[in-house]
Design a protein around this motif. Structure first.
Motif, PDB file in Angstrom:
ATOM      1  N   GLN A 161       1.087  -1.211  -0.205  1.00 30.89           N
ATOM      2  CA  GLN A 161       0.102  -0.001  -0.203  1.00 30.89           C
ATOM      3  C   GLN A 161       0.818   1.444   0.123  1.00 30.89           C
ATOM      4  N   THR A 162       1.968   1.216   0.691  1.00 29.37           N
ATOM      5  CA  THR A 162       2.874   2.302   0.773  1.00 29.37           C
ATOM      6  C   THR A 162       3.494   2.558  -0.831  1.00 29.37           C
ATOM      7  N   ILE A 163       3.760   1.428  -1.532  1.00 31.55           N
ATOM      8  CA  ILE A 163       4.255   1.741  -2.760  1.00 31.55           C
ATOM      9  C   ILE A 163       3.153   2.302  -3.709  1.00 31.55           C
ATOM     10  N   ALA A 164       2.107   2.046  -3.564  1.00 27.91           N
ATOM     11  CA  ALA A 164       0.774   2.371  -4.531  1.00 27.91           C
ATOM     12  C   ALA A 164       0.642   3.853  -3.921  1.00 27.91           C
ATOM     13  N   LYS A 165       0.655   4.258  -2.562  1.00 25.01           N
ATOM     14  CA  LYS A 165       0.313   5.423  -2.338  1.00 25.01           C
ATOM     15  C   LYS A 165       1.427   6.630  -2.663  1.00 25.01           C
ATOM     16  N   ILE A 166       2.700   6.199  -2.523  1.00 24.60           N
ATOM     17  CA  ILE A 166       3.833   7.078  -2.858  1.00 24.60           C
ATOM     18  C   ILE A 166       3.761   7.311  -4.333  1.00 24.60           C
ATOM     19  N   GLU A 167       3.536   6.305  -5.018  1.00 26.57           N
ATOM     20  CA  GLU A 167       3.625   6.550  -6.642  1.00 26.57           C
ATOM     21  C   GLU A 167       2.568   6.626  -7.468  1.00 26.57           C
ATOM     22  N   ASN A 168       1.290   6.569  -6.551  1.00 28.12           N
ATOM     23  CA  ASN A 168      -0.273   6.769  -7.100  1.00 28.12           C
ATOM     24  C   ASN A 168      -0.118   5.662  -8.480  1.00 28.12           C
ATOM     25  N   ILE A 169       0.043   4.534  -7.915  1.00 29.06           N
ATOM     26  CA  ILE A 169      -0.122   3.566  -9.100  1.00 29.06           C
ATOM     27  C   ILE A 169      -0.788   2.302  -8.759  1.00 29.06           C
ATOM     28  N   GLU A 170      -1.297   1.645  -9.672  1.00 27.12           N
ATOM     29  CA  GLU A 170      -2.163   0.229  -9.428  1.00 27.12           C
ATOM     30  C   GLU A 170      -0.951  -0.928  -9.348  1.00 27.12           C
ATOM     31  N   VAL A 171      -0.885  -1.615  -8.227  1.00 32.61           N
ATOM     32  CA  VAL A 171       0.058  -2.562  -7.918  1.00 32.61           C
ATOM     33  C   VAL A 171      -0.725  -3.883  -7.739  1.00 32.61           C
ATOM     34  N   VAL A 172      -0.056  -4.777  -8.175  1.00 35.22           N
ATOM     35  CA  VAL A 172      -0.158  -6.402  -7.934  1.00 35.22           C
ATOM     36  C   VAL A 172       1.116  -6.892  -7.107  1.00 35.22           C
ATOM     37  N   GLY A 173       0.797  -7.417  -5.819  1.00 40.10           N
ATOM     38  CA  GLY A 173       2.122  -8.052  -5.539  1.00 40.10           C
ATOM     39  C   GLY A 173       1.830  -9.633  -4.958  1.00 40.10           C
ATOM     40  N   VAL A 174       2.831 -10.587  -5.049  1.00 42.98           N
ATOM     41  CA  VAL A 174       2.460 -11.823  -4.544  1.00 42.98           C
ATOM     42  C   VAL A 174       3.650 -12.256  -3.376  1.00 42.98           C
ATOM     43  N   ASP A 175       3.236 -12.901  -2.512  1.00 43.43           N
ATOM     44  CA  ASP A 175       4.484 -13.627  -1.674  1.00 43.43           C
ATOM     45  C   ASP A 175       4.129 -14.730  -1.679  1.00 43.43           C
ATOM     46  N   ILE A 176       5.019 -15.655  -2.218  1.00 40.72           N
ATOM     47  CA  ILE A 176       4.800 -17.234  -2.401  1.00 40.72           C
ATOM     48  C   ILE A 176       5.659 -17.855  -1.521  1.00 40.72           C
ATOM     49  N   GLY A 177       4.952 -18.446  -0.433  1.00 40.43           N
ATOM     50  CA  GLY A 177       5.908 -19.164   0.555  1.00 40.43           C
ATOM     51  C   GLY A 177       5.993 -20.767   0.526  1.00 40.43           C
ATOM     52  N   GLY A 178       6.192 -21.392   1.640  1.00 40.04           N
ATOM     53  CA  GLY A 178       6.160 -22.700   1.654  1.00 40.04           C
ATOM     54  C   GLY A 178       4.790 -23.223   2.005  1.00 40.04           C
ATOM     55  N   ALA A 179       3.939 -22.479   2.809  1.00 42.72           N
ATOM     56  CA  ALA A 179       2.577 -22.934   3.059  1.00 42.72           C
ATOM     57  C   ALA A 179       1.410 -22.309   2.187  1.00 42.72           C
ATOM     58  N   THR A 180       1.677 -21.020   2.109  1.00 46.04           N
ATOM     59  CA  THR A 180       0.559 -20.291   1.583  1.00 46.04           C
ATOM     60  C   THR A 180       1.192 -19.220   0.600  1.00 46.04           C
ATOM     61  N   THR A 181       0.126 -18.927  -0.311  1.00 44.64           N
ATOM     62  CA  THR A 181       0.680 -17.931  -1.290  1.00 44.64           C
ATOM     63  C   THR A 181      -0.535 -16.793  -1.177  1.00 44.64           C
ATOM     64  N   ASP A 182       0.133 -15.376  -0.665  1.00 38.15           N
ATOM     65  CA  ASP A 182      -0.605 -14.225  -0.461  1.00 38.15           C
ATOM     66  C   ASP A 182      -0.531 -13.275  -1.771  1.00 38.15           C
ATOM     67  N   VAL A 183      -1.678 -13.003  -2.130  1.00 38.42           N
ATOM     68  CA  VAL A 183      -1.711 -12.192  -3.108  1.00 38.42           C
ATOM     69  C   VAL A 183      -2.247 -10.566  -2.812  1.00 38.42           C
ATOM     70  N   PHE A 184      -1.751  -9.583  -3.289  1.00 35.40           N
ATOM     71  CA  PHE A 184      -1.986  -8.143  -2.548  1.00 35.40           C
ATOM     72  C   PHE A 184      -2.344  -7.172  -3.816  1.00 35.40           C
ATOM     73  N   SER A 185      -3.316  -6.491  -3.896  1.00 33.94           N
ATOM     74  CA  SER A 185      -3.639  -5.769  -4.990  1.00 33.94           C
ATOM     75  C   SER A 185      -4.084  -4.301  -4.366  1.00 33.94           C
ATOM     76  N   VAL A 186      -3.568  -3.214  -5.194  1.00 30.47           N
ATOM     77  CA  VAL A 186      -4.345  -1.991  -5.030  1.00 30.47           C
ATOM     78  C   VAL A 186      -4.704  -1.518  -6.242  1.00 30.47           C
ATOM     79  N   PHE A 187      -5.930  -1.248  -6.438  1.00 30.34           N
ATOM     80  CA  PHE A 187      -6.747  -0.775  -7.699  1.00 30.34           C
ATOM     81  C   PHE A 187      -7.498   0.109  -7.538  1.00 30.34           C
ATOM     82  N   THR A 188      -8.003   1.043  -8.871  1.00 31.33           N
ATOM     83  CA  THR A 188      -8.777   1.990  -8.967  1.00 31.33           C
ATOM     84  C   THR A 188      -8.302   3.340  -8.451  1.00 31.33           C
TER      85      THR A 188
END
Lengths: 632, 374
Positions: free
Chosen positions: A287-314
């Protein structure tokens, strides 16, 4: 809160590995100095998470010494010394954690697709794994819901439902079901299960009467006070607080660790800095990246047990996070196979391998999750599996990241007949600015080109999209650091954490064999001009280094689109990276996935086995993903 | 450099073993410190709260939820028998009655005048925890369970399916590299824990189930056979509750992998001994591996086990390679170089050098070995 910090130590206690980074202020900017890691030690024989922390910090101390810097002692009397005293200690010590399986929650709401979904968003945003969503309309009988709660034993329950002034009966019904289940927490038999009530404020007394004696009831603001608005902040903060007080505190050694994490403030006092759930911290940095650059972001963190996906849109910068609880590269690797099927994995493998050999390899990785691929073939197989884990996790994210359901939106007269409803995904790959990958398989890939290919094949970016990876898997630490020093977190993030891979140009359109997909004219920084008609089914890589820019005139053809409509030319400036500029004309057509029983997007991959292997090799060569001898 | 902890599996002819036997909810411990117990003895018991049956009385009687309390024939906390009247309305001066009968025998747990719902709870379900191993009660956790100690030969498996069993060991193969075949399994294997070598395939497992063998210990299994045996593909390794008629423990992994000679020799040496075994595997928070526990005679003063020392890898440590190439090979560590090395997959890792049983020295990532702990 924090003063002008000279040095910061940040750790992340993951389910298998505890990572530590040391950041120092050099002249006027914060830079990463070294990173250390050690196995996490919440399990027997240690039963104390701080042992792993000390081991990782010891490695940091060793590496500082090896680098020839002034010897630095961070540990004093088996603890982290705060604040810095001369060259000893650090001014701040912060930590995140997902050790012990993270925070596992159940949420409940009256209508599954409305308050149920809002409750899920609040829990996911706080860094929880949502084990189940109970709702009055979930088509389960009351006794089935009761059994489900008793069986899952969540760490915490978030109960919502009803807009303020709305239904009371249905909310109380859910409270009665929770009371009847008499849930016992997963960790520690001495404390009552925390239940957060964040629903219709008129039902508070009735919920208190129903649950007050049976659970540790916490009442906070309604997460959806009116249909048109979500108010997730207060519930999310309560989840964080309770995670610290109840769940985390039950894990061995955490009380000690909680007393260690602190920073020196402006006034010179030493104040505690709460430990944050790892995914909550990664969400912070996204969220900090999206806020500072005022951009839309998709992030992913693929771990051993879970995969988290983050997005900032609109334009409103709507943040969403999903966790695919059983999609990962070690503990959950076998579940990737079970979820996607062996054929979907094999379609990314550029050689023939018997199915039984692949099945056994996957299961062996599951039972010995910390091993790493030694052979070239095994690396290629793991990266093929990673593409499927990422793809499935992103599919789940797109289904969850939607506009608020249940609300009416104003429609143009032309839309009135189509009756498009609310609840559509807000994930728009065409308008996406940057795709960021993190996690072992992406951060530690031997070649960054491999990370780029995994991201492109799994997420299928459209139009013009920047690609980046977390250099050494340190986003969680920077996420928690952002809570005390946004400057330090963002400076290290930009200079040491984020590796810009380059830009991907991918016209959206249906693959047409033999046709031209794109006419590209690219003025490179050295004065050379790349001008070509690129047919469908190609990957072209141009050299464009980190920090370099090129002017691109891109004319999509054969009905393709780069964001301005079919065949509409765009002019843009593209930025480079360690991989370069990637043009991907493999199309973005749909195919039918039998396992998922639905249409799924994919790059065009030939069905015929020999042709498929040949196509994969061609693309891998073009992107220099693997050494030539592996592909020949 | 800080020394990282290397995971390992314990395989030993003699260990002082302590096992906690804990109730899922608080209850009563029924043995005391010093008691000698056998595997089948109960050591603690409790009652799990019974299932809850919700009934919406307001809907059933067609009355507002606020009236439910006045129509109840039983109060909160009161016991009720199946078919006994739970709530009743009368009309026309008592001429017509609408009655809701209790569908269960249990008690009334909650009556709600907001939802009109009544919750009935079935009688509690008794739960007994068995000792699982022969031994001596060495600790009592009040209201929670006990710790049992004994001296055992002990083998930690890598993966298993199926619950707790006891039985005598019966070795059916000539060596640790032999596949266990269906024709080697006959009625003499009834109630036994049968031991194979490198592999067992589905027909042999089915034969073992057919002759009522209690357990199977083997080096490896093909994943497709496991899938066919269970009827589903294991997604995450949390096992132990499968009801397939046998408990299966793998000592090495998936695919044909020679059982470690030390494991095979221990099983051979203790053939005929009563053994406790389970297939419970949990490879997440709270790692749990399957175990084979062979109690051996001991004097009580022997039960003074030293605290387990955690040692990292050293030159001379015995290890198993747990990833290709050389998967399954048992080796002795010969060197622990500090510098990072680029291996075939171009991954830069810390490695060790080790000598295999045939004398060949190999270089392996440290992450791809496990210590064989004695």
């Amino acid at each position: 809160m924090a003063k002008d910090l000279r040095s910061i130590l940040a750790t992340d206690c993951g389910s298998t590995t505890t990572k530590a980074i040391l950041i120092k202020k050099i002249k006027d900017e914060y830079r990463l100095i070294v990173r250390g890691e050690a196995p996490t030690t919440v399990e027997a024989p240690f039963d104390d998470v701080t042992k792993g922390v000390l081991n990782a910090v010891e490695e940091v101390e060793d590496l500082v010494h090896i680098r020839g810097e002034q010897e630095r002692a961070i540990i004093k009397d088996e603890t982290i010394e705060v604040p810095q005293d001369g060259e000893k200690g650090v001014d701040a010590y912060v930590s995140t954690s997902s050790a012990g399986g993270g925070l596992q929650m159940m949420v409940a709401g009256v209508v599954k697709s409305m308050t149920g979904e809002s409750a899920e968003r609040a829990a996911l945003g706080a860094g929880a794994i949502v084990m189940d969503v109970l709702a009055s309309n979930d088509k389960r009988l009351p006794h089935q819901r009761i059994e489900r709660i008793r069986h899952l034993r969540p760490d915490m329950i978030l109960l919502s439902g009803g807009i303020d002034g709305g239904t009371t009966k249905h909310v109380v019904e859910l409270a009665e079901i929770i009371a009847a289940a008499d849930p016992k927490p997963r960790l520690g038999s001495e404390y009552k299960l925390p239940v957060i009530y964040a629903g219709n404020k008129d039902a508070r007394d009735a919920v208190r009467d129903t649950l007050g004696n049976k659970v540790d009831l916490i009442i906070t603001d309604n997460i959806r006070p009116v249909l048109e608005r979500e108010n997730l902040g207060p519930a999310r903060d309560k989840i964080h607080d309770l995670f610290m007080e109840h769940v985390m505190a039950q894990a061995p050694g955490y009380k000690k660790l909680m007393s260690w994490t602190r920073a020196e403030t402006d006034s010179g006092n030493i104040e505690e800095v709460p430990i944050m759930p790892t995914p909550g911290a990664v969400g912070n940095i996204m969220q900090t990246i999206a806020k500072i650059e005022n951009i839309e972001v998709v992030g992913v963190d693929i771990g051993g047990a879970t995969t988290d996906v983050f997005s900032v849109f609109t334009e409103a910068q709507v943040f969403n996070r999903t966790v695919s609880a059983n999609l990962g590269m070690s503990y959950s690797i076998s579940n990737v196979l079970a979820s996607t099927g062996i054929k979907n994995i094999l379609r990314w493998v550029p050689f023939d391998i018997p199915e039984s050999q692949l099945r056994n390899m996957i299961k062996n990785k599951m039972i010995r999750p910390t091993t790493i691929p030694f052979l070239a073939e095994e690396l290629m197989l793991e990266q093929a599996i990673a593409k499927e884990a990422l793809r499935l996790a992103f599919e789940q994210h797109k289904e969850f990241a939607v506009t608020l359901k249940g609300t009416q939106r104003e429609r143009e007269i032309s839309e009135a007949f189509s009756q498009s409803t609310s609840g559509e995904t807000i994930v728009n790959m065409m308008s996406l600015d940057i795709l960021v990958g993190s996690g072992g398989v992406l951060s530690h890939a031997p070649r960054r080109n491999q990370s780029a290919m995994m991201l492109i094949d799994a997420f299928l970016p459209e139009g013009v999209t920047r690609l980046a990876v977390d250099s050494i898997f340190m986003m969680p630490q920077l996420g928690v650091l952002a809570s005390i020093s946004e400057k330090a977190a963002t400076e290290v993030f930009e200079k040491d954490c984020l590796i810009h891979l380059g830009t991907c140009i991918a016209p959206k359109g249906k693959y047409k064999q033999g046709k031209i997909a794109l006419h590209a004219t690219i003025e490179l920084p050295d004065g050379e001009v790349f001008e070509q008609n690129i047919p469908f089914g190609e990957i072209v890589k141009l050299k464009l280094g980190v920090g370099e820019e090129a002017k691109a005139t891109l004319k999509p053809m054969s009905g393709c689109d780069l964001g301005l409509g079919k065949n509409a030319e765009i002019e843009t400036t593209v930025t480079g990276g360690v991989v370069g500029l990637i043009i991907d004309t493999r199309g973005r057509e749909t195919y039918f996935d039998e396992k998922l029983n639905k249409e799924t997007m994919t790059a065009h991959i030939p069905q015929d086995n020999a042709m498929r292997v040949e196509a994969l090799k061609k693309w891998m060569r073009a992107l220099e993903v693997y050494p030539e001898e592996w592909l020949s | 450099m800080a020394q990282a902890y290397t995971p390992g599996l314990t395989i030993t002819k003699s260990i002082i073993l302590r096992k906690d036997r804990i109730l899922p909810l608080k209850g009563d411990v029924i043995v005391k410190i010093g008691d000698k117990v056998t595997a089948d003895d109960n050591v603690a018991k409790t009652d799990l709260p019974g299932d809850v049956i919700p009934i919406n009385i307001a809907n059933k009687l067609g009355i507002p939820p606020t009236d439910v309390l006045s129509k109840m024939q039983k109060k909160e906390g009161e016991k009720i028998k199946k078919d006994e009247p739970l709530a009743m309305t009368t009309s026309m001066f008592g001429l017509f009655k609408s009655i809701v009968k209790s569908p269960i025998t249990g008690k009334v747990e909650n009556i709600s005048s907001i939802t009109g719902q009544v919750l009935l709870r079935e009688p509690p379900v008794p739960i007994n925890v068995k000792a699982f191993i022969d031994g001596v009660v060495s600790k009592v956790y009040e209201n929670e369970g006990v710790q049992i100690e004994n001296k055992s030969a002990y083998i930690q498996g890598i993966f298993g399916v199926g619950g707790e069993i006891t039985g005598e060991i019966k070795v059916l193969v000539d060596g640790p590299d032999a596949e266990l075949l269906p024709e080697q399994i006959d009625t003499s294997c009834k109630d036994k824990i049968i031991v194979g070598g490198s592999l067992i395939r589905l027909p042999a497992i089915k034969k073992a189930i057919q002759v009522n063998a209690k357990g199977i210990v083997v080096g490896g299994i093909d994943d497709q056979d496991l899938k066919d045996l269970l009827g589903f593909d294991i997604g995450v390794a949390i096992t132990g509750h499968e009801e397939i008629g046998v408990t299966l423990v793998l000592t090495e992994g998936f695919g044909p992998i020679k059982m470690a000679a030390k494991t095979y020799e221990i099983l051979k040496e203790f053939e005929g001994y009563k053994t406790s075994m389970h297939g419970k595997t949990q490879i997440r928070a709270g790692v749990m591996r399957p175990e084979i526990i062979i109690p051996i005679p001991f004097k009580e003063d022997e039960l003074k086990a030293k605290e387990k020392q955690i040692t990292g890898l050293k030159i001379g440590s015995v290890i198993r390679i747990i990833r290709e190439p050389h998967f399954g090979e048992i080796c002795t560590v010969t060197a622990l170089p500090e510098e990072l090395v680029v291996v075939e997959s171009e991954t830069k890792v810390r490695v060790l050098k080790a000598k295999m049983e045939d004398g060949v020295e190999v270089t392996v990532p440290r992450a791809n070995v496990e210590a064989i702990e004695d």
